[in-house]
Write a protein that holds these residues in place. Structure first.
Motif, PDB file in Angstrom:
ATOM      1  N   ASN A  69       0.821  -1.220   0.000  1.00  0.00           N
ATOM      2  CA  ASN A  69       0.000   0.000   0.000  1.00  0.00           C
ATOM      3  C   ASN A  69       0.854   1.269   0.000  1.00  0.00           C
ATOM      4  O   ASN A  69       0.493   2.279   0.615  1.00  0.00           O
ATOM      5  N   ALA A  70       2.002   1.231  -0.666  1.00  0.00           N
ATOM      6  CA  ALA A  70       2.929   2.360  -0.607  1.00  0.00           C
ATOM      7  C   ALA A  70       2.310   3.644  -1.147  1.00  0.00           C
ATOM      8  O   ALA A  70       2.479   4.721  -0.561  1.00  0.00           O
ATOM      9  N   GLN A  71       1.600   3.548  -2.268  1.00  0.00           N
ATOM     10  CA  GLN A  71       1.000   4.753  -2.842  1.00  0.00           C
ATOM     11  C   GLN A  71      -0.011   5.374  -1.883  1.00  0.00           C
ATOM     12  O   GLN A  71      -0.104   6.596  -1.750  1.00  0.00           O
ATOM     13  N   ALA A  83       1.773   7.193   0.824  1.00  0.00           N
ATOM     14  CA  ALA A  83       2.324   8.440   0.307  1.00  0.00           C
ATOM     15  C   ALA A  83       1.250   9.523   0.247  1.00  0.00           C
ATOM     16  O   ALA A  83       1.516  10.697   0.510  1.00  0.00           O
ATOM     17  N   ASN A 114       8.088  -0.070  -8.486  1.00  0.00           N
ATOM     18  CA  ASN A 114       7.363   0.185  -7.244  1.00  0.00           C
ATOM     19  C   ASN A 114       7.571   1.631  -6.798  1.00  0.00           C
ATOM     20  O   ASN A 114       8.309   2.390  -7.405  1.00  0.00           O
ATOM     21  N   TYR A 115       6.910   1.991  -5.712  1.00  0.00           N
ATOM     22  CA  TYR A 115       6.917   3.382  -5.261  1.00  0.00           C
ATOM     23  C   TYR A 115       8.335   3.870  -4.972  1.00  0.00           C
ATOM     24  O   TYR A 115       8.713   4.970  -5.385  1.00  0.00           O
ATOM     25  N   GLN A 120      10.285   4.454  -8.181  1.00  0.00           N
ATOM     26  CA  GLN A 120       9.803   5.657  -8.865  1.00  0.00           C
ATOM     27  C   GLN A 120      10.339   6.917  -8.188  1.00  0.00           C
ATOM     28  O   GLN A 120      10.794   7.852  -8.856  1.00  0.00           O
ATOM     29  N   GLN A 121      10.268   6.917  -6.839  1.00  0.00           N
ATOM     30  CA  GLN A 121      10.735   8.084  -6.111  1.00  0.00           C
ATOM     31  C   GLN A 121      12.247   8.254  -6.236  1.00  0.00           C
ATOM     32  O   GLN A 121      12.761   9.379  -6.304  1.00  0.00           O
TER      33      GLN A 121
END
Length: 504
Positions: free
Chosen positions: A169-171, A174, A200-201, A204-205
């Motif tokens: 549930n990283a998004q 965030a 993954n998050y 991307q970051q």
């Protein structure tokens, strides 16, 4: 409190390194409880964070590292120091799983239990997940990322995201907990992780931070900074040619290489070793089974090489095509890339102005502009600005026909092919940049029915979770056209390969 005690307290409040050594206790890998003396990786992280705090007044950082390098130990110590010396500060630590949550709180609780009475604040709440210092109205709390609502509704000044690459549930986190951090001076958000694949998050970051497209600074820590990552070489131990290149690239000892080999055997996968114990940021995100067109070892050699800058001065301009792309500009002369520069959110006129300024400074023999997307406008404006100059301004369309249609499917494939040949013919010097290594080594390739090289499209790379390889494309543009050395040469002679490869 005496004057001497006040002086002692003030230094402990102002100097974290001094405070850590005097007031914090850690459990070492051999189960001893000792004063917290920062190791090389922790010192580097500390210096980078403090520089950002000095420059911006706050901290926003992404840390990519190998296994067990002490990053969480450092951040927990830093935040315990801050919440016990300031009023109204709330620290929140979010981990990927319950066991990690318990482990990190144990670190914080050990700090508190062993803290000298002179600087140890009283608590009105102390349980398995929280320390609250009532007189300071400050607190320290941990949570687990499996809970989608964790941290929502709170106001947090200090945030630590641990092993973000493994968050479920990283998004959602965030969009929730990170929004609880006010955009205010003296706040800190530190997210760290080992790599866990691509797309993954965290990946991307990291790409955004590495490319300078976010407020977060990218901090990478290589595995070989850990003094304990060594092993006594067995009798008759010899390095393979690949290991020798790796050892030379990073100036590693036989003891470090013996440890690396044993760990690779243990993991049964060289790519998995690079993910868990990376030497560069680009290594960490390599995909198992992917054979990159330009291999990592070639790029590492070029990053460490020293070459003379002899020959025509060439500028490659890769203007942004889409909203999250960058405009990248490269300056190459013979066997040396002098520099690479990238810019975000620049208009056509702004990019043309930047290139014009570079032309005035460098006085290049050639400027090659990719005219796809916004590039056509940049090229047209530059034509107006340098109409009577001595610089050869050329337009390049990646989909146009190559000079060698038997070998390459289009101009973009030809630029990448000649760029790789140039790098393979060492010495070839490029900037010592993780960002550029990632751009050079993450593109896929194939061959058509006539065995001509075909490069992966930028759009397809983005679907796989990778950013556009803008810096590599900018370097490739310096191989797009022959340099017109003399007006007496015929077109065929002008298109002949230069001394360094295809076009100088």
């Amino acid at each position: 409190m005496t004057e001497d005690e006040q002086s002692v307290r003030q230094r402990l409040k102002d100097d974290f390194l001094h405070y850590a050594a005097k007031c914090l206790k850690i459990r070492t890998k051999d189960a001893k409880v000792e004063p917290f003396i920062l190791n090389a990786a922790q010192l580097y992280i500390h210096e980078r964070l403090e520089q950002q705090r000095k420059d911006t007044g706050r901290i926003r950082a992404l840390i990519l590292k190998g296994r067990q390098q002490g990053c969480s130990t450092y951040v927990e110590g830093r935040y315990y120091w801050r919440v016990t010396h300031s009023k109204g500060l709330r620290a929140f630590i979010l981990t990927h799983e319950e066991e990690a949550t318990n482990n990190l709180f144990e670190i914080a609780n050990r700090y508190h239990e062993n803290c000298p009475l002179l600087v140890k604040p009283g608590t009105s709440a102390a349980n398995a997940k929280e320390l609250y210092f009532n007189k300071l109205d400050s607190g320290y709390k941990v949570g687990t990322a499996g809970n989608k609502a964790v941290g929502r509704g709170s106001t947090i000044q200090l945030f630590h995201g641990s092993e973000v690459g493994f968050w479920p549930n990283a998004q959602m986190h965030a969009a929730g907990i990170l929004q609880a951090i006010p955009d205010a001076p003296d706040t800190e958000s530190i997210m760290e992780s080992t790599a866990n694949g691509i797309g993954n998050y965290f990946h991307q970051q990291w790409q955004a931070a590495e490319a300078g497209q976010s407020e977060y600074t990218a901090i990478f820590v290589p595995w070989f900074w850990q003094p304990e990552y060594i092993k006594r070489p067995p009798l008759g131990f010899e390095l393979t040619p690949e290991e020798k290149d790796y050892s030379d690239a990073y100036s590693l000892t036989l003891e470090q290489m013996a440890w690396r080999r044993s760990k690779t055997v243990e993991l049964r996968d060289d790519t998995l070793f690079k993910q868990e114990y990376p030497a560069t940021a680009a290594e960490a995100f390599q995909v198992s089974g992917l054979d990159p067109y330009i291999k990592s070892d070639i790029v590492v050699k070029a990053r460490k090489a020293e070459a003379e800058a002899v020959g025509p001065k060439l500028i490659g301009v890769d203007p942004a095509r889409f909203g999250d792309d960058r405009t990248s500009i490269c300056f190459r002369q013979g066997r040396k890339v002098h520099w690479l520069r990238s810019y975000s959110k620049k208009s056509t006129m702004e990019v043309a102005g930047l290139v014009l300024q570079i032309i005035k400074e460098v006085k290049p023999d050639q400027v090659a502009v990719d005219v796809g997307g916004l590039g056509a406008g940049v090229y047209d404006r530059l034509q107006e600005l340098i109409a009577y100059g001595s610089t050869d301004l050329v337009q390049v369309n990646s989909s146009e026909s190559p000079y060698d249609a038997k070998k390459y499917t289009n101009k973009r494939a030809e630029m990448w092919g000649e760029m790789r040949s140039w790098m393979e013919a060492q010495p070839a010097q490029i900037p010592d940049s993780d960002e550029m290594q990632a751009d050079l080594t993450q593109i896929r390739y194939s061959y058509d029915s006539n065995s001509a090289l075909k490069m992966e499209r930028k759009e397809d790379m983005k679907k796989r979770g990778f950013r556009s390889p803008d810096t590599a494309d900018a370097l490739g543009l310096t191989f797009a056209r022959p340099v017109v050395a003399s007006s007496n040469l015929s077109p065929i002679e002008q298109a002949s390969p230069g001394s360094d490869g295809f076009f100088f």
